[in-house]
Design a protein around this motif. Sequence first.
Motif, PDB file in Angstrom:
ATOM      1  N   THR A  19       5.911 -12.725  -5.720  1.00 53.68           N
ATOM      2  CA  THR A  19       4.513 -11.484  -5.178  1.00 53.68           C
ATOM      3  C   THR A  19       3.739 -12.362  -5.097  1.00 53.68           C
ATOM      4  N   GLY A  20       2.606 -12.224  -3.980  1.00 51.27           N
ATOM      5  CA  GLY A  20       1.840 -12.901  -3.154  1.00 51.27           C
ATOM      6  C   GLY A  20       0.407 -11.454  -2.482  1.00 51.27           C
ATOM      7  N   TYR A  21      -0.725 -12.077  -2.138  1.00 46.88           N
ATOM      8  CA  TYR A  21      -1.613 -11.982  -1.572  1.00 46.88           C
ATOM      9  C   TYR A  21      -1.655 -12.152  -0.224  1.00 46.88           C
ATOM     10  N   THR A  22      -2.521 -11.096   0.877  1.00 44.49           N
ATOM     11  CA  THR A  22      -2.618 -11.977   1.974  1.00 44.49           C
ATOM     12  C   THR A  22      -3.598 -10.970   2.799  1.00 44.49           C
ATOM     13  N   THR A  23      -4.011 -11.408   4.139  1.00 45.54           N
ATOM     14  CA  THR A  23      -4.658  -9.960   4.807  1.00 45.54           C
ATOM     15  C   THR A  23      -4.214  -9.699   6.049  1.00 45.54           C
TER      16      THR A  23
END
Length: 83
Positions: A19-23
Amino acid sequence: MSASHVVYVLSCADDSLYTGYTTDLERRVAEHNAGEGAKYTRGRTPVAVVHSESHESRSAALSREYEIKQLSRARKLELVGGE
């Protein structure tokens, strides 16, 4: 303003979930598959997106990323529509 903060779940080659976060989801997945993403995914390529959510703020996205990371594998599979 459109949602530009994305929380995502990847299925890795070893059948684990990340699981990760990005723009920029497309760029980030390419980085993971090129071995330039998170250390966790470097030896687990190729990866594929199995779930993503857009959020209006970085804060909301990071909070949701944390929530997903706290889930058990079984609950993550429910979230992504697996088993």
